[in-house]
Design a protein around this motif. Structure first.
Motif: not given
Length: 97
Positions: A4, A17, A21, A25, A28-29, A32, A43, A45, A48, A55
């Motif tokens: 991320a 990202v 997820v 994790t 952390t997303m 960030t 965002l 994704l 992903v 998530a």
């Protein structure tokens, strides 16, 4: 592999990202996404490959932190499917493309 990274331009942050997820994790997303002060957040994704309930919860938390119209989520096909199944497919922050 998860990553991320954030790019900030003025009052807009874009967090990209990649990977999975999940419970390990998702925090952390969020961290960030909130690391830099921004009025608008995109965002991204689209890279992903796996997206679980942790998530989903992380995205909902971000949606609650930003006013309506300030969050845009660009989903991968897998992310869109999970959000649709969970009943979040019609949210205003989810990019319709």
């Amino acid at each position: 592999m998860f990553s991320a990274c954030a790019e900030v331009a003025g009052d807009h942050a874009r967090v990209t990202v990649t990977g999975e997820v999940d419970m390990a994790t998702a925090d952390t997303m969020i961290q960030t996404a909130l690391r830099e002060p921004a009025r608008q957040l995109t965002l991204d994704l689209r890279a992903v490959t796996f997206f679980d309930s942790a998530a989903i919860h992380a995205v909902v938390q971000l949606a609650q932190r930003f006013p309506p119209g300030a969050l845009t989520v660009l989903p991968s096909r897998q992310v869109r499917r999970v959000l649709e199944i969970s009943g979040l497919g019609e949210q205003g922050w989810l990019d319709p493309a």
